[in-house]
Design an enzyme around this catalytic site. Structure first.
Site, PDB file in Angstrom:
ATOM      1  N   HIS A  19       0.852  -1.193   0.000  1.00  0.00           N
ATOM      2  CA  HIS A  19       0.000   0.000   0.000  1.00  0.00           C
ATOM      3  C   HIS A  19       0.887   1.241   0.000  1.00  0.00           C
ATOM      4  CE1 HIS A  19       0.796   0.477   4.270  1.00  0.00           C
ATOM      5  NE2 HIS A  19       0.253  -0.703   4.545  1.00  0.00           N
ATOM      6  N   HIS A  22       3.972   1.416   2.376  1.00  0.00           N
ATOM      7  CA  HIS A  22       5.158   0.675   1.935  1.00  0.00           C
ATOM      8  C   HIS A  22       5.819   1.416   0.767  1.00  0.00           C
ATOM      9  CE1 HIS A  22       2.346  -2.821   3.106  1.00  0.00           C
ATOM     10  NE2 HIS A  22       3.179  -2.665   4.108  1.00  0.00           N
ATOM     11  N   CYS A 127       2.081  -9.900  20.802  1.00  0.00           N
ATOM     12  CA  CYS A 127       1.164  -9.378  19.780  1.00  0.00           C
ATOM     13  C   CYS A 127       1.626  -9.937  18.437  1.00  0.00           C
ATOM     14  CB  CYS A 127       1.181  -7.846  19.754  1.00  0.00           C
ATOM     15  SG  CYS A 127       0.261  -7.196  18.335  1.00  0.00           S
ATOM     16  N   CYS A 130       2.336  -7.240  15.692  1.00  0.00           N
ATOM     17  CA  CYS A 130       3.660  -6.587  15.768  1.00  0.00           C
ATOM     18  C   CYS A 130       4.765  -7.622  15.765  1.00  0.00           C
ATOM     19  CB  CYS A 130       3.878  -5.808  17.056  1.00  0.00           C
ATOM     20  SG  CYS A 130       2.636  -4.700  17.610  1.00  0.00           S
ATOM     21  N   CYS A 145      -2.810  -4.186  22.388  1.00  0.00           N
ATOM     22  CA  CYS A 145      -1.508  -3.692  21.959  1.00  0.00           C
ATOM     23  C   CYS A 145      -1.640  -2.222  21.576  1.00  0.00           C
ATOM     24  CB  CYS A 145      -1.037  -4.555  20.785  1.00  0.00           C
ATOM     25  SG  CYS A 145      -0.232  -3.646  19.486  1.00  0.00           S
ATOM     26  N   HIS A 148      -1.697  -1.857  17.524  1.00  0.00           N
ATOM     27  CA  HIS A 148      -2.794  -2.419  16.720  1.00  0.00           C
ATOM     28  C   HIS A 148      -4.143  -2.369  17.416  1.00  0.00           C
ATOM     29  CE1 HIS A 148       0.854  -4.064  14.845  1.00  0.00           C
ATOM     30  NE2 HIS A 148       0.163  -3.925  13.741  1.00  0.00           N
ATOM     31  N   LYS A 295      -3.561   5.982  10.499  1.00  0.00           N
ATOM     32  CA  LYS A 295      -2.423   5.424   9.749  1.00  0.00           C
ATOM     33  C   LYS A 295      -2.906   4.520   8.615  1.00  0.00           C
ATOM     34  CE  LYS A 295       1.610   2.513  10.186  1.00  0.00           C
ATOM     35  NZ  LYS A 295       1.839   1.136  10.525  1.00  0.00           N
ATOM     36  N   LYS A 298      -3.011  -2.157   6.714  1.00  0.00           N
ATOM     37  CA  LYS A 298      -3.815  -3.266   6.229  1.00  0.00           C
ATOM     38  C   LYS A 298      -5.232  -3.234   6.799  1.00  0.00           C
ATOM     39  CE  LYS A 298      -3.548  -8.209   7.160  1.00  0.00           C
ATOM     40  NZ  LYS A 298      -4.648  -8.538   6.326  1.00  0.00           N
TER      41      LYS A 298
HETATM   42  N1  MSP Z   1       8.486  -6.965   8.413  1.00  0.00           N
HETATM   43  C1  MSP Z   1       8.617  -5.836   9.248  1.00  0.00           C
HETATM   44  C2  MSP Z   1       9.922  -5.116   9.002  1.00  0.00           C
HETATM   45  C3  MSP Z   1      11.133  -5.942   9.162  1.00  0.00           C
HETATM   46  S1  MSP Z   1      12.553  -5.048   8.784  1.00  0.00           S
HETATM   47  C4  MSP Z   1      13.805  -5.995   9.274  1.00  0.00           C
HETATM   48  C5  MSP Z   1       7.468  -4.876   8.983  1.00  0.00           C
HETATM   49  N2  MSP Z   1       6.857  -4.997   7.811  1.00  0.00           N
HETATM   50  S2  MSP Z   1       5.603  -4.138   7.321  1.00  0.00           S
HETATM   51  O1  MSP Z   1       5.158  -4.762   6.103  1.00  0.00           O
HETATM   52  O2  MSP Z   1       4.652  -3.998   8.350  1.00  0.00           O
HETATM   53  O3  MSP Z   1       6.189  -2.763   6.885  1.00  0.00           O
HETATM   54  C6  MSP Z   1       6.406  -1.770   7.797  1.00  0.00           C
HETATM   55  C7  MSP Z   1       7.006  -0.576   7.087  1.00  0.00           C
HETATM   56  O4  MSP Z   1       6.138  -0.138   6.023  1.00  0.00           O
HETATM   57  C8  MSP Z   1       7.107   0.647   7.979  1.00  0.00           C
HETATM   58  O5  MSP Z   1       8.229   0.639   8.794  1.00  0.00           O
HETATM   59  C9  MSP Z   1       7.165   1.733   6.945  1.00  0.00           C
HETATM   60  O6  MSP Z   1       8.422   1.725   6.362  1.00  0.00           O
HETATM   61  C10 MSP Z   1       6.143   1.258   5.940  1.00  0.00           C
HETATM   62  N3  MSP Z   1       4.798   1.737   6.286  1.00  0.00           N
HETATM   63  C11 MSP Z   1       3.687   0.970   6.537  1.00  0.00           C
HETATM   64  N4  MSP Z   1       2.624   1.797   6.739  1.00  0.00           N
HETATM   65  C12 MSP Z   1       3.014   3.069   6.643  1.00  0.00           C
HETATM   66  C13 MSP Z   1       2.354   4.302   6.671  1.00  0.00           C
HETATM   67  N5  MSP Z   1       1.057   4.417   6.875  1.00  0.00           N
HETATM   68  N6  MSP Z   1       3.092   5.414   6.439  1.00  0.00           N
HETATM   69  C14 MSP Z   1       4.424   5.359   6.167  1.00  0.00           C
HETATM   70  N7  MSP Z   1       5.074   4.209   6.126  1.00  0.00           N
HETATM   71  C15 MSP Z   1       4.437   3.053   6.424  1.00  0.00           C
HETATM   72  O7  MSP Z   1       7.195  -4.050   9.832  1.00  0.00           O
END
Ligand code: MSP
Length: 658
Positions: A19, A22, A127, A130, A145, A148, A295, A298
């Protein structure tokens, strides 16, 4: 500037498709990598996917598939999205790859040899969302948590522990000695006080499921997914001590969202210290993109935004520009479609698109359609030298800002030159000079100066808008095979753009950033608004995620929603939209209410009048496409509307639904 630049994104969980959140991290990392490459640094940019752990195992179960099959499916979504968004990563790591598992085992072995791992039992909260352990004090009411807002599980199992407590002082010392270790500064302070408040040993293996990397010598345990995942930054370089490792480790920057700062700024460096490996230079945490303050994630199906859709509709580069220009890296930003379209029109269509369009048109008209040579005698004249001064400052500042991980300020500096070049053309008036044969040199030099500025601007925007930059070069007549070298080079700060070759045949093609007029804006908004739309938009919420993956809500939360039977008194389409009907309903308020509903593709205005529907009566009023909406009606259907929710006996309008 460092000779070497190794930058990473987090590896993304494969329980979710990419999304905008990411996309943001990946685009920012890509732009920084492109900039450092252009500055001549030996650059490597890594992204990938996090495929192990309970979260992925649960997600696979819920979808009736295996974790491997889920990962194989979702990883292609990430890869395709990155391609669509012009991401030029050098490598893509999956934690299920053998090269990764080998290095994780090696890091584990090193930690073990350091005497930092011991077997015990974990009793406490976990959790899954997380993938993190919580103490009671860290949880919110109802054992939820804090991230979440969902209830955590109680876990009791044998587990290896990592002596994190041993690294409290070494970590504080490291942060003290390396002020750039955690950035921005606010996060450094946060991490310092977190560590100073005391670190407990960390549970680093799990025994109640098995989707992960087995603990060497004790395969009844799988390695905790964060230990596994964080190691990717090293494992993607091959064997520790191997060629790539020697060339790129330690990383210059782990770019991450603020949600995962603690894992990166506490656990990861402690692991590295234990394993006897050098620490990365900078952990840079950026903020969150939100939609109306919430935020993007998902669990936000109704308002989540598919970055591929924007890339299709506006071009990936416009999205890249917006995300990097709108909000300074490090701060949160609220995403809105209007903001995106507004910036597109103002900065890209009006400022940059217009500059290129008019400079090329005039060169076509007044200089035979070829890039003119500079006129040496006029180099020192006032207006061109003033523009050159602005260009020099812009090149200098943009470089400093990119190097300081401030792409938004870099773009501001570049746009000062864009606007100044437009003003230069306004003031020099080539169309007037063209009427005066005595001003031929001045005309030629004016065009040359404008094109040099455009050339430098093109090189400077290339990290953020690589495709558009290549298109601009093509319009300037630079041959396709020469373009990568031009774009892969930062402009010379002393004479930006002066290397623009003379005599290039311009190819003034279609506008690079066509203005999005009102009608097109409406059509785009219409297609971007989810089929039924978001709750706060006043129309029924879209169910995009399978219900099994949805968050549970408490009885209290449900009872906050006031549902009532409402009779549709009148209906008409909302002009210039395909999906929206404006309804007037009787909901028992003693006056009709106006509600906008995204149902026009399924129901005509005539057919809905007289029907009794179910209304969310206490929804905050909102304006949808300029029309006031006081509530939302409930409908069935995933993407398309399949039917409206109603009551199975005839009851009066206004009857509450409980
Ligand atoms: N798998 C772990 C990270 C492991 S790194 C060794 C994880 N994955 S995640 O799919 O949840 O991705 C998290 C990352 O996605 C956040 O740290 C950020 O970089 C990005 N984002 C997810 N949602 C976001 C927003 N709403 N806004 C900005 N960035 C965001 O955590």
């Amino acid at each position: 500037m460092s000779e070497r630049f190794y930058i990473t994104t987090p590896i993304y969980y494969v329980n979710d498709v990419p999304h905008l959140g990411h996309a943001y991290t990946t685009i920012a990392a890509d732009a920084l990598a492109r900039f450092f490459r252009a500055r001549g640094a030996d650059t490597r940019f890594l992204t990938g996917t996090d495929e192990h752990g309970q979260k992925i195992e649960d997600a696979a179960k819920a979808r009736n598939t295996t974790p491997r099959a889920l990962a194989d499916d979702v990883v292609t979504r990430f890869r395709d999205t990155w391609k669509n968004l012009n991401i030029a990563n050098d490598d893509f790591i999956r934690t299920t790859e053998e090269r990764h598992q080998k290095v994780v085992s090696e890091i584990w072995r090193r930690m073990h040899e350091a005497g930092d791992l011991y077997l015990d039992a974990y009793r406490g909260f976990y959790c899954v969302a997380c993938e993190a352990f919580y103490t009671e004090g860290q949880l919110e009411a109802g054992n939820t948590c804090p991230t979440h807002k969902r209830e955590v599980s109680w876990v009791e199992e044998p587990s290896y522990f990592f002596r994190l407590s041993k690294y409290e002082q070494p970590l504080l010392d490291h942060i003290e000695r390396h002020p750039d270790f955690v950035r921005p500064e606010a996060y450094r302070n946060e991490i310092k006080s977190f560590i100073a408040s005391g670190l407990r040993d960390l549970s680093v293996s799990r025994t109640t499921f098995n989707w992960g990397i087995p603990v060497p010598e004790d395969p009844a345990h799988v390695i905790y997914v964060w230990i596994d995942a964080l190691s990717n930054y090293v494992s993607a370089l091959g064997n520790i001590g191997g060629e790539l490792y020697e060339r790129f480790w330690p990383a210059q920057c782990h770019l991450i969202g603020k949600d995962i700062l603690r894992f990166h700024a506490v656990y990861w460096p402690a692991m590295l210290l234990s394993a006897g490996l050098p620490l990365p230079e900078t952990i840079f945490a950026h903020g969150w993109w939100t939609v109306r303050g919430e935020k993007i994630s998902k669990s936000m199906p109704a308002t989540r935004v598919d970055p591929n859709q924007f890339a299709d509709d506006l071009g990936a580069d416009a999205l890249r520009y917006f995300l990097l220009r709108e909000v300074p890296l490090g701060l949160d930003g609220d995403f809105s479609y209007e903001g995106l379209l507004g910036r597109y029109n103002a900065d890209l269509a009006n400022d940059l698109g217009n500059l290129i369009g008019r400079a090329l048109t005039m060169t076509g008209k007044f200089a035979g359609g070829k890039t003119p040579a500079p006129v040496d005698a006029l180099r020192e004249s006032e207006a061109p030298s003033a523009l050159l001064a602005v260009a020099r400052t812009s090149v200098q500042e943009a470089a400093e800002c990119f190097a300081a991980f401030s792409p938004s300020r870099a773009l501001e500096a570049i746009w000062r030159l864009v606007r100044e070049t437009n003003r230069f053309i306004d003031a020099q008036k080539p169309w007037t000079l063209a009427k005066d044969p005595a001003a031929a040199d001045q005309l030629q030099h004016t065009l040359r100066t404008s094109l040099e500025a455009i050339y430098a601007i093109t090189q400077m925007i290339a990290p953020v808008m690589p495709t558009k930059a290549a298109e601009i070069l093509a319009q300037l007549g630079v041959a396709g095979d020469e373009a990568p070298a031009v774009l892969g080079r930062w402009p010379d700060a002393a004479a930006p753009g002066s290397d623009l070759p003379v005599g290039l045949p311009l190819n003034h093609g279609t506008p690079l950033f066509p203005r999005i007029d009102k009608a097109r804006q409406s059509a785009l908004l219409d297609s971007w608004l989810p089929a039924q739309s978001a709750p706060s938009n006043g129309v029924a919420a879209k169910a995009e995620t399978p219900s099994s993956a949805r968050k549970e809500v408490s009885f209290d939360e449900v009872s906050k929603i006031e549902l009532r039977v409402a009779e549709v008194l009148a209906a008409e389409p909302v002009p210039k939209t395909k999906k929206l009907l404006k309804l007037s309903v009787d909901a028992g308020d003693g006056r009709p209410r106006q509600v906008v509903a995204g149902i026009a593709e399924a129901f005509s205005a005539d057919e809905i009048v007289g029907q009794k529907v179910i209304l969310v009566a206490n929804l905050q009023p909102a304006e949808i496409r300029g029309v006031k909406s006081e509530g939302m009606i409930l409908a069935a259907g995933e993407r398309a509307i399949a039917g409206l929710a109603t009551v199975n006996r005839d009851v009066p309008a206004g009857t509450p639904i409980r």
